[in-house]
Design a protein around this motif. Structure first.
Motif, mmCIF file in Angstrom:
data_model
loop_
_atom_site.group_PDB
_atom_site.id
_atom_site.type_symbol
_atom_site.label_atom_id
_atom_site.label_comp_id
_atom_site.label_asym_id
_atom_site.label_seq_id
_atom_site.Cartn_x
_atom_site.Cartn_y
_atom_site.Cartn_z
ATOM 1 N N THR A 150 -0.986 8.347 -2.531
ATOM 2 C CA THR A 150 -0.781 9.284 -3.627
ATOM 3 C C THR A 150 -1.360 10.647 -3.245
ATOM 4 O O THR A 150 -2.168 10.743 -2.317
ATOM 5 C CB THR A 150 -1.451 8.764 -4.911
ATOM 6 O OG1 THR A 150 -2.823 8.456 -4.624
ATOM 7 C CG2 THR A 150 -0.753 7.515 -5.415
ATOM 8 N N TYR A 178 1.019 -2.158 -6.619
ATOM 9 C CA TYR A 178 0.524 -1.081 -5.753
ATOM 10 C C TYR A 178 -0.941 -1.308 -5.416
ATOM 11 O O TYR A 178 -1.721 -1.810 -6.235
ATOM 12 C CB TYR A 178 0.687 0.248 -6.488
ATOM 13 C CG TYR A 178 -0.420 1.262 -6.268
ATOM 14 C CD1 TYR A 178 -0.283 2.309 -5.350
ATOM 15 C CD2 TYR A 178 -1.610 1.197 -6.998
ATOM 16 C CE1 TYR A 178 -1.293 3.251 -5.167
ATOM 17 C CE2 TYR A 178 -2.628 2.128 -6.820
ATOM 18 C CZ TYR A 178 -2.474 3.148 -5.902
ATOM 19 O OH TYR A 178 -3.473 4.067 -5.724
ATOM 20 N N GLU A 221 0.833 -1.197 0.000
ATOM 21 C CA GLU A 221 0.000 0.000 0.000
ATOM 22 C C GLU A 221 0.873 1.253 0.000
ATOM 23 O O GLU A 221 1.782 1.399 0.814
ATOM 24 C CB GLU A 221 -0.938 0.017 1.214
ATOM 25 C CG GLU A 221 -1.904 1.202 1.192
ATOM 26 C CD GLU A 221 -3.042 1.072 2.188
ATOM 27 O OE1 GLU A 221 -4.003 1.853 2.093
ATOM 28 O OE2 GLU A 221 -2.976 0.177 3.062
ATOM 29 N N TYR A 222 0.563 2.151 -0.932
ATOM 30 C CA TYR A 222 1.229 3.446 -1.033
ATOM 31 C C TYR A 222 0.174 4.547 -1.095
ATOM 32 O O TYR A 222 -0.946 4.313 -1.530
ATOM 33 C CB TYR A 222 2.107 3.527 -2.293
ATOM 34 C CG TYR A 222 3.145 2.436 -2.391
ATOM 35 C CD1 TYR A 222 4.336 2.502 -1.696
ATOM 36 C CD2 TYR A 222 2.925 1.326 -3.210
ATOM 37 C CE1 TYR A 222 5.286 1.498 -1.790
ATOM 38 C CE2 TYR A 222 3.871 0.307 -3.325
ATOM 39 C CZ TYR A 222 5.046 0.395 -2.608
ATOM 40 O OH TYR A 222 5.987 -0.601 -2.710
ATOM 41 N N ALA A 277 3.794 5.132 -10.508
ATOM 42 C CA ALA A 277 4.413 4.224 -9.534
ATOM 43 C C ALA A 277 4.948 2.988 -10.228
ATOM 44 O O ALA A 277 6.006 2.444 -9.860
ATOM 45 C CB ALA A 277 3.396 3.844 -8.456
ATOM 46 N N GLN A 287 -4.136 0.823 -2.775
ATOM 47 C CA GLN A 287 -4.455 1.896 -1.837
ATOM 48 C C GLN A 287 -5.970 1.936 -1.645
ATOM 49 O O GLN A 287 -6.721 1.699 -2.583
ATOM 50 C CB GLN A 287 -3.980 3.240 -2.413
ATOM 51 C CG GLN A 287 -4.298 4.432 -1.539
ATOM 52 C CD GLN A 287 -3.895 5.761 -2.176
ATOM 53 O OE1 GLN A 287 -3.922 6.780 -1.520
ATOM 54 N NE2 GLN A 287 -3.539 5.767 -3.454
ATOM 55 N N ASP A 313 -7.863 0.746 -4.934
ATOM 56 C CA ASP A 313 -7.156 1.138 -6.146
ATOM 57 C C ASP A 313 -5.950 0.216 -6.335
ATOM 58 O O ASP A 313 -5.171 0.017 -5.396
ATOM 59 C CB ASP A 313 -6.714 2.600 -6.010
ATOM 60 C CG ASP A 313 -6.484 3.256 -7.340
ATOM 61 O OD1 ASP A 313 -7.398 3.217 -8.177
ATOM 62 O OD2 ASP A 313 -5.387 3.808 -7.546
ATOM 63 N N LYS A 331 -0.721 6.237 -9.937
ATOM 64 C CA LYS A 331 -0.469 4.804 -9.783
ATOM 65 C C LYS A 331 0.259 4.248 -11.008
ATOM 66 O O LYS A 331 1.060 3.319 -10.895
ATOM 67 C CB LYS A 331 -1.764 4.041 -9.503
ATOM 68 C CG LYS A 331 -2.794 3.986 -10.619
ATOM 69 C CD LYS A 331 -3.973 3.130 -10.149
ATOM 70 C CE LYS A 331 -5.049 2.993 -11.206
ATOM 71 N NZ LYS A 331 -6.138 2.093 -10.762
ATOM 72 N N GLU A 391 -2.763 -1.378 -9.106
ATOM 73 C CA GLU A 391 -1.998 -1.327 -10.357
ATOM 74 C C GLU A 391 -0.896 -2.384 -10.300
ATOM 75 O O GLU A 391 -0.327 -2.643 -9.232
ATOM 76 C CB GLU A 391 -1.399 0.058 -10.580
ATOM 77 C CG GLU A 391 -1.007 0.348 -12.019
ATOM 78 C CD GLU A 391 -2.190 0.597 -12.936
ATOM 79 O OE1 GLU A 391 -1.994 0.626 -14.168
ATOM 80 O OE2 GLU A 391 -3.330 0.767 -12.439
ATOM 81 N N GLY A 410 -4.394 -2.141 -14.331
ATOM 82 C CA GLY A 410 -4.934 -2.052 -12.977
ATOM 83 C C GLY A 410 -6.439 -2.056 -12.935
ATOM 84 O O GLY A 410 -7.115 -2.340 -13.935
#
Length: 604
Positions: free
Chosen positions: A166, A213, A163-164, A205, A215, A238, A202, A240, A541
């Motif tokens: 944005t 990824y 998890e990141y 990323a 989130q 979300d 994303k 990707e 994604g």
């Protein structure tokens, strides 16, 4: 002893009998039974029955306390026997004999009752949402939402995703809805936009090498509210992934979605097995009239246009529409031949009044298999051999009925889709005890904008066309398909995604077809295009709408029932009184002057 509680109101059982405990919570309701006063005390965890005798020095205080006041009680746990046991309550085998009672917050007269959860107007519920949220059903929905989100995170991590976060303040992007703009104090006349989705970030990323990824992303769109769509903001899972095909993405999202629905649906509700069925967009529009089909309904629409163009058919009302490019869709109604005339008349009236259509023609099939005849207002215009052909195309037989929607393709599909839904429910054909999930694939990338008379993006503008640059250079734009896919459940779109267009030249060409000059695309998407020029992996994604998933699993009709503090249908927060005017000093600091819309004066 703890100053507020030794236990919650949901964790005392027969094993605690004779213990002295302390509970704190809200007065759910009071009952006077022959001198004994019963107080149901409620907190986040549950409800416990407390009782106080008239001889208690605290009895007058207990009599005076209002529902929803916050109190603290101390007393001995006593076992309940026989008919006094409440099997519907986890704590129903015990009660607390109150020895001490303290009112910590006396409630005023309630604008909204909590006990019993009676229906109340939306404006009162939203203005007093803090009270509304104390109601058992809504409270449980919000807790369920939290558990579903936690399960999503665990599932994605188990699949190797990280998890990141944005940015929330970003640049405007053509996602298909209006942006929420945020003025910049440091850059007069310039604006940030709240993200409609973390789409570009994303993808960047992936270019940055993060590979997988996800989130739980807050997204913002200035669009009208609907029963299944919140005004202003929503949350999505979300996702990707790099170096993946479309099937890789479908497998990953299918897994998390299936496990969520399987875990949080009740025992009587079935969930579609994996892999979910894949339906091409064109097939979905033909069979169901929509790209959001409810597959619990077994009715499949048929194209019977050619049948009405047969020279022996004397029903001319459809012919002019067909010759102008229109179509006729046949909507089967299994077993409807046994319905009274009023069934057909009401559907016809519905089509005229609510769908703004000329009506729904129909025939009722009689006779015997292989020798069908028709009954109904337009049956006399359709010879038996043509009727036999129609019945075969539509999969109907003796005792069934066949309704007709005639219009240009979009209008016919819309009417047929709504009629299919209405007929399915009225004939009790919809299996409510299932979550029927499917993928809609092979979306067209472009559509023709009738209003502006130009080619527009039909779906996600960042999708890779099937056939890549060659398709963009050689095909009619309206024939180009994209590697795009939507996830649908019971007639609701749960989310959408695509394999991305990661080639700069192909992306510029794709936007050029939609009316963007190359220099405009370079300017608006410079961050992404520059990144792609320094080595971009193939990637794709998806995004799953969290609010809508929770709404379905909670069996709610309105999305506001699964959001803690929603806005109303007019995009207003009635509790916090937002939106509200900005102060003059705020506007001055932001270099903004407000120009209100002109209101026309009424004559006389």
């Amino acid at each position: 002893m703890h100053p507020y509680r030794t236990h919650s109101c949901g964790e005392l059982f027969s094993s605690h009998v004779d213990e002295t405990v302390r509970l704190s919570g809200w007065v759910h309701r009071k009952r006077d039974h022959g001198g004994l006063l019963f107080i149901d005390l409620r907190d986040h965890y549950g409800l416990t029955q407390c009782v106080i005798e008239p001889e208690s020095p605290h009895f007058a205080k207990a009599e005076a306390v209002r529902n929803e006041s916050v109190i603290k009680v101390t007393g001995r746990v006593v076992g309940r026997e026989g008919d006094t046991i409440n099997p519907n309550l986890p704590t129903g085998e015990i009660e607390i004999r109150i020895e001490d009672l303290e009112i910590m917050s006396m409630a005023e007269e309630l604008p909204l009752p909590v006990f019993g959860e009676p229906e109340y107007p939306e404006d009162i519920r939203l203005t007093n949402r803090f009270l509304d949220l104390r109601r058992e059903t809504l409270h449980a929905n919000i807790v369920r939402r939290s558990k579903i989100i936690r399960e999503m995170r665990l599932n994605m991590e188990d699949q190797g995703f990280t998890e990141y976060q944005t940015p929330i303040l970003t640049a405007s992007s053509p996602e298909g809805a209006r942006d929420f703009l945020v003025p910049s104090r440091l850059h007069p006349g310039m604006f940030f936009a709240l993200p409609q989705a973390p789409q570009q970030f994303k993808q960047l990323a992936m270019v940055s090498g993060f590979d997988r990824y996800f989130q739980i992303a807050a997204c913002f769109r200035d669009e009208d509210a609907r029963a299944d769509r919140s005004a202003g903001e929503f949350y999505q899972l979300d996702v990707e992934m790099s170096f993946v095909t479309q099937e890789d993405v479908l497998a990953s999202i299918g897994r998390v979605t299936h496990e969520i629905f399987d875990k949080f649906s009740d025992e009587a509700t079935r969930v579609s097995p994996l892999p979910f069925v894949e339906i091409p967009y064109a097939e979905a529009k033909l069979k169901y009239g929509t790209d959001k089909p409810d597959l619990r309904n077994p009715i499949e629409i048929a194209d019977v246009t050619e049948c009405f163009m047969d020279d022996t058919v004397t029903f001319k009302a459809f012919r002019g529409t067909i010759e102008a490019g229109g179509v006729v869709r046949g909507i089967p109604a299994p077993g409807a031949g046994a319905q009274p005339r009023s069934f057909f008349d009401k559907l016809n009236d519905w089509a005229r009044k609510e769908m703004d259509a000329p009506g729904l023609g129909y025939v009722i099939l009689e006779g015997e298999e292989g020798a069908l005849t028709g009954k109904g207002p337009i049956a006399k215009f359709i010879p038996d051999p043509v009727l036999q052909d129609m019945a075969k195309k539509a999969g109907v037989t003796v005792g069934d009925a066949l309704f007709f929607a005639c219009d240009q393709i979009a209008g016919a599909n819309r009417l047929a889709a709504e009629a299919r839904t209405k007929i399915g429910w009225q004939l009790d054909l919809v299996d409510e005890d299932q979550f029927n999930l499917c993928w809609i694939v092979d979306y067209p990338i472009y559509e023709f904008n009738e209003t502006e008379e130009k080619i527009d993006f039909e779906h996600n503008p960042f999708s890779m066309p099937v056939g890549g640059m060659e398709a963009l250079n050689t095909k009619d734009p309206l024939d180009i398909l994209g590697q795009q896919y939507d996830l649908v459940c019971n007639g609701y779109e749960l989310g959408s995604g695509a394999i991305r267009n990661h080639e700069p030249d192909t992306m510029i060409k794709a936007f050029e077809i939609a009316g963007y000059a190359p220099e405009q695309t370079e300017k608006e998407f410079s961050g992404m295009l520059n990144a792609f020029r320094y080595g971009a992996p193939p990637h794709g994604g998806f995004a799953v709408g969290v609010d809508r998933v929770v709404m379905l699993l909670s069996k709610e009709k309105y999305i506001r029932e699964v959001i803690m503090f929603p806005m109303n249908q007019q995009a207003q927060d009635l509790m916090m009184k937002a939106p509200s005017p900005a102060r003059d000093e705020q506007l001055k600091e932001l270099h903004i002057r407000v120009q209100m819309p002109l209101v026309e004066k009424k004559e006389g």
